[in-house]
Design a protein around this motif. Structure first.
Motif, PDB file in Angstrom:
ATOM      1  N   VAL A 356       0.856  -1.200   0.000  1.00 30.82           N
ATOM      2  CA  VAL A 356       0.000   0.000   0.000  1.00 30.82           C
ATOM      3  C   VAL A 356       0.892   1.249   0.000  1.00 30.82           C
ATOM      4  O   VAL A 356       0.671   2.192  -0.770  1.00 30.82           O
ATOM      5  N   LEU A 357       1.911   1.232   0.837  1.00 26.01           N
ATOM      6  CA  LEU A 357       2.809   2.395   0.907  1.00 26.01           C
ATOM      7  C   LEU A 357       3.553   2.593  -0.415  1.00 26.01           C
ATOM      8  O   LEU A 357       3.762   3.716  -0.867  1.00 26.01           O
ATOM      9  N   GLU A 358       3.904   1.495  -1.038  1.00 23.19           N
ATOM     10  CA  GLU A 358       4.611   1.608  -2.326  1.00 23.19           C
ATOM     11  C   GLU A 358       3.721   2.265  -3.381  1.00 23.19           C
ATOM     12  O   GLU A 358       4.185   3.083  -4.168  1.00 23.19           O
ATOM     13  N   ALA A 359       2.445   1.893  -3.370  1.00 23.56           N
ATOM     14  CA  ALA A 359       1.530   2.508  -4.345  1.00 23.56           C
ATOM     15  C   ALA A 359       1.484   4.022  -4.110  1.00 23.56           C
ATOM     16  O   ALA A 359       1.512   4.820  -5.057  1.00 23.56           O
ATOM     17  N   LYS A 360       1.447   4.425  -2.870  1.00 27.89           N
ATOM     18  CA  LYS A 360       1.412   5.857  -2.550  1.00 27.89           C
ATOM     19  C   LYS A 360       2.722   6.541  -2.953  1.00 27.89           C
ATOM     20  O   LYS A 360       2.723   7.660  -3.466  1.00 27.89           O
TER      21      LYS A 360
END
Ligand code: BGC
Length: 767
Positions: A356-360
Motif C-alpha cells: 500500500v505504501l509503495e503505491a502511494k
C-alpha cells in the motif's frame, strides 16, 4: 446507480499547504536507484509504525455519498486521524479530497497520505459509451484515448485510483455486468485490457494526470452461474487458463498497479480467500508486484459463503494475500488479534502494508499529498471540448448496425420521419450505469441533436410508451436512483397516438431499449427481450406498414428474433455516453457510417445461453436431419447475430485468401493475406478478423479462435490487401497439465467480416 450528493461534501477552505509528510532519508538514497529510494522511505516509515497502524493501511473505506453495497463506512474522519485508514473512495472534487487528505497528513501520527479511489468506468465527468459498447469499436487506440481522458479528468478531480478495467469474460447476457466488460473473447479482451491500463496509468506514475488502474474482478466473475450476480463459479483449470484468465494477465503484463478480488466462489474457495489465485497465480506465476484489494465487503461476505466467523474469514483473506479490505473493516477489527494469536504472521501484514505504501510512493504522494488537487487542472480538464468530441467519436465507433434491409438507412432529411419511443427525448439513460460522476443533464438526447442539426419541427414525434410499465420494478429501480416515471396517459392511448403519428410519416424511427438501471451491478434479467410494453408498441407500429428503423439503447445482448424478422433496420447504440444523441443522429443520416462489430453473441433465445463463438465441437455436431445430435428441438444452435458481426452502409467483399506457406516452423512466421474491397456506395471502415482452428489437439480445442484483427478504411470501389503474421506463439494454449505450448499438426485459418462469415485455408505446424 451511483449518485453524487454534493450536500455531503464538506466545504473547506482551499489552502495549499505543501506538506512533506514523510521525511525521506535523502542523504542516504540520493545516489541509489528509484526503487532503492522507495524501499528506504518505506522501511524507515514502517519501522515507526505500530501493528495497528500497519493494519490501518490495509483499510479501504467508502466515504458514503455513494454506495454499491449495504454498508457505508462510518466515522471516517476519526479513523483517518487515528491512522486506521489507507485509502478512501467515493469522494472526489478538489475540495472534498483536500479536506480528507489534510486530516491524514496533518492530524494523524505518521502523516501518511491517503489513496483516493473511484469507479471511473467509462469516463469520469465526460461519459463515453458503456464498456461493452466501446469494445465493439474493436479499436484499442480509441479505447486507450478514452481511458486517458478519463484519467485526466479523474486526476484533476482529486482522484488517484480507478477501479477499472473490468476485464471479466462474459458469455451470459443475463448477467447485468456484461455492460462493464469487453465481451466474450479472451484475445480481444486482453488487447482492450492492455489499452485501458496504458490509458489510465499513462507513461509514468510521476505525472499528476495519471491514476492507478485496478483490474477486476479477479477472477472469473463473468462466469457466475445462471448469469446471476455474486453467484458461484465452478470451472476446470484448462478453461480458466485458456478462456477466462488471459485478460487479467494481460493487464498485469501491461503493468496494472492494483487488482481487485471478485465476490464469487471459485471451485469452493471464494476469490477473496483464494491463496492459489492471489499468491500462486497472480504473484508467483505472473509476477504481479502491486496491491490487491477486495471488492466491497467481500471479506465479510465469506461468512455467508459458509467459511466461518468474521475472524476466520479475515484470517483466510489475509493469508491468501489480500492487501486492502474494502469497506468491511474486518482487517482492522480482527487483524491484530490474529497476529497476536499466530494465525496470521506479522510478515504477512508487513508485506501488505508495504504494498500500500509503495503505491502511494509511486504516485508521488509522499512528496506532495495534494498533487492531484488542482483547481486549475479541474477547470481545464473537466468536460473539455476535446473530451466531449472524443465522446462523440467513441459513440459513433461503438454502434453496431444489426440489420439494414433495402438500405433504409441512412435516412434522408427530405423524407417525413417520425421519431417514436420513450428514449427519443431521454437524457437520463444515455450515460449508462457506472457513470457516477457523470452529469446526465449535460448529455444530448436524440431530439435535441435533431433540433440542432435540422430543426426538430421538421420531424414527427410520439413517446409511444413508457420505458417500463411494471410499477413494482419501477419502484425497486427508483430506490437506487433510476428516476423512472410513468406517463399520465394510459399505455393504450400512448400507442394509439404513436400509430397515428407513424401513419403520417414515410419512415418510423423507434428508439427503444432498457433503462440503464437494468444493466450493471445487481441488474440481472432472466428474460432479455425488449420490455413487454415496448414490444407492444413496436408490433403496433409494424401494423402501419411503414418502414421501421429500430434504434436500440441497452446494456447487454438482447433476444430479438421477432425484431430481426420484422423490422427493416436495427442500429445497436448501447448507452452511448454524453454525446450519444448527436452520434446517433449523425449515423442515422449518413454523416457517419456504422463500423462496430459485436463482442458478445446475440442469442435467439435465453435457452441457448451460454452461447459464444469459440465453443468446442461435440462428438455429435449439429445436423438438422439426424435426431441424435447436439441441438435443440425448438431453436437452432446458431445465434441470431454472431461474435464479430456488424454491417455498414456500404458492403465489403473478401477475396484471395492466401498463406505464404502451407507449413509453419516454430522459428518462422506465416503471412496470411486477404483482399477486401468496398463494393458499395459509401466510404466505410471494415474490421477484418483472423481466426484459427487447431484441428487436432491433446485436448479438445475451440472451433474458432480470434488471433488478430485490423481495421481498414475504404472508399467506394477501393480495395486493399490486408496481411497478418502468425507464429507458433499465436497457436499456444494450456494443455491438461497447464503447459503452455503449440502442438504440431493441422490448423485451419479463417479471414472474414465476422466469426461466421469467413473464408478458410489450411496449414501445418511442424516441429
Ligand atoms: C463492485 C465493484 C466496485 C466496488 C466499489 C462493488 O460492488 O463489484 O466493481 O468497484 O463496488 O464501488
Amino acid at each position: 446507480m451511483k449518485h453524487w450528493l454534493p450536500s455531503l461534501l464538506i466545504a473547506v477552505q482551499l489552502c495549499a499547504v505543501p506538506v512533506h509528510a514523510i521525511e525521506a532519508p535523502e542523504s542516504k538514497v540520493q545516489s541509489t536507484s528509484a526503487s532503492q529510494k522507495m524501499n528506504s522511505l518505506v522501511d524507515t516509515l514502517m519501522r515507526k509504525m505500530t501493528l495497528d497502524e500497519k493494519i490501518g493501511q490495509m483499510n479501504l473505506l467508502s466515504i458514503g455519498f455513494d454506495v454499491t453495497g449495504p454498508v457505508v463506512s462510518q466515522g471516517v474522519d476519526e479513523k483517518i486521524k487515528s491512522g486506521l485508514v489507507g485509502g478512501v473512495f467515493n469522494s472526489y472534487t478538489p475540495i472534498a479530497v483536500r479536506k480528507l487528505q489534510q486530516i491524514a497528513v496533518e492530524q494523524s501520527r505518521l502523516k501518511i497520505p491517503l489513496l483516493f479511489g473511484y469507479d471511473v468506468i467509462h469516463g469520469h465527468r465526460t461519459i463515453f459509451p458503456i464498456n461493452l459498447g466501446l469494445s465493439c469499436s474493436w479499436d484499442p487506440e480509441l479505447i486507450e484515448r478514452t481511458a486517458r481522458a478519463a484519467a485526466e479528468e479523474a486526476s484533476a478531480d482529486g482522484l488517484n485510483w480507478t477501479y477499472s478495467p473490468m476485464v471479466d469474460i462474459t458469455r451470459d447476457p443475463r448477467w447485468g455486468r456484461v455492460s462493464e466488460g469487453s465481451g466474450e473473447d479472451p484475445y480481444l479482451g486482453s488487447v482492450i485490457a492492455k489499452a485501458m491500463v496504458r490509458g489510465y496509468q499513462g507513461s509514468s506514475y510521476d505525472k499528476p494526470d495519471t491514476v492507478l488502474a485496478c483490474v477486476k474482478h479477479y477472477a472469473l466473475y463473468g462466469a457466475a452461474e445462471a448469469g446471476r450476480d455474486y453467484n458461484t463459479v465452478d470451472m476446470s483449470p484448462v478453461k480458466m487458463y485458456n478462456d477466462y484468465l488471459p485478460p487479467y494477465k494481460a493487464a498485469v503484463d501491461a503493468g496494472v498497479a492494483t487488482v481487485m478480488t471478485s465476490f464469487n466462489d471459485i471451485n469452493g474457495v471464494p476469490a477473496t480467500a483464494n491463496k492459489w489465485l492471489i499468491t500462486d497465480v497472480l504473484r508467483k506465476q505472473w509476477g504481479f508486484k502491486g496491491l490487491v484489494a477486495t471488492d466491497y465487503t467481500a471479506v465479510n461476505e465469506m461468512v455467508e459463503h459458509g467459511l466461518g466467523d468474521e475472524a476466520k474469514v479475515t484470517e483466510l483473506a489475509m493469508n491468501a494475500g489480500v492487501d486492502m479490505d474494502m469497506v468491511g473493516e474486518l482487517f482492522v477489527k480482527h487483524g491484530a488479534d490474529l497476529v497476536k494469536s499466530g494465525r496470521v504472521s506479522e510478515a504477512q501484514i508487513d508485506a501488505a502494508c508495504r504494498r500500500v505504501l509503495e503505491a502511494k510512493y509511486k504516485l508521488g504522494l509522499f512528496d506532495d499529498p495534494y498533487r492531484f488537487i488542482s483547481e486549475k487542472r479541474n477547470k481545464e480538464q473537466l468536460m473539455s471540448a476535446e473530451k466531449m468530441e472524443l465522446s462523440k467519436e467513441a459513440s459513433i465507433k461503438s454502434m453496431v448496425l444489426l440489420k439494414n434491409s433495402n438500405q433504409v438507412l441512412p435516412l434522408s432529411a427530405q423524407t417525413k420521419i417520425a421519431f417514436i419511443g420513450p428514449l427519443v427525448k431521454d437524457k437520463r439513460n444515455l450515460i449508462g450505469s457506472w457513470s457516477g460522476a457523470g452529469d446526465w443533464q449535460k448529455s444530448t438526447d436524440i431530439w435535441q441533436a435533431l433540433d440542432t442539426k435540422f430543426g426538430a419541427n421538421k420531424f414527427l414525434y410520439a413517446k409511444g410508451c413508457n420505458i417500463l410499465d411494471d410499477t413494482a420494478l419501477i419502484e425497486r429501480l427508483n430506490r437506487d436512483g433510476a428516476l423512472l416515471t410513468r406517463d399520465e396517459k394510459t399505455p393504450q392511448d400512448m400507442i394509439t397516438e404513436a400509430v397515428q403519428t407513424a401513419k403520417q410519416a414515410d419512415v418510423v424511427v423507434a428508439v427503444l431499449g432498457e433503462p440503464c438501471s437494468m444493466s450493471g451491478e445487481a441488474s440481472c434479467r432472466s428474460n432479455i427481450g425488449l420490455l413487454e410494453n415496448q414490444f407492444e408498441l413496436l408490433k403496433a407500429l409494424k401494423q402501419t406498414g411503414k418502414p421501421i428503423v429500430l434504434v436500440l439503447m441497452n446494456g447487454r445482448p438482447l433476444t430479438l428474433p421477432w425484431e430481426n424478422a420484422n423490422i427493416d433496420a436495427i442500429l445497436e447504440t448501447w448507452f452511448g455516453g454524453t454525446r450519444a444523441g448527436e452520434a446517433i443522429v449523425d449515423t442515422l443520416f449518413g454523416d457517419a457510417n456504422p463500423s462496430g462489430k459485436l463482442t458478445m453473441t446475440f442469442p435467439y433465445s435465453v435457452g441457448q445461453i451460454p452461447i459464444y463463438y469459440n465453443a468446442k465441437s461435440t462428438g455429435r455436431p449439429f445436423d438438422e436431419k439426424e435426431k441424435y445430435r447436439s441441438k435443440y428441438l425448438d431453436v437452432s444452435n446458431s445465434p441470431l447475430y454472431p461474435f464479430g458481426y456488424g454491417l455498414s452502409y456500404t458492403t465489403f467483399a473478401y477475396s484471395d485468401l492466401s498463406l505464404s506457406s502451407s507449413t509453419l516452423k516454430p522459428s518462422e512466421a506465416l503471412t496470411v493475406t486477404t483482399t477486401v474491397k468496398n463494393t458499395g456506395r459509401y466510404p466505410g471502415v471494415e474490421t477484418v478478423q483472423l481466426y484459427v482452428r487447431d484441428l487436432v489437439g491433446s485436448i479438445t480445442r475451440p472451433v474458432k479462435e480470434l488471433k488478430g484483427f485490423q481495421k481498414v478504411e475504404l472508399k467506394p470501389g477501393e480495395e486493399k490487401t490486408i496481411s497478418f503474421k502468425l507464429t507458433s506463439d499465436d497457436l499456444r494454449f494450456y494443455d491438461s497439465d497447464l503447459k503452455y505450448a503449440a502442438e504440431p499438426g493441422e490448423f485451419q485459418v479463417f479471414c472474414g467480416t465476422d466469426s461466421n462469415s469467413v473464408k478458410a485455408s489450411k496449414f501445418t505446424l511442424v516441429h
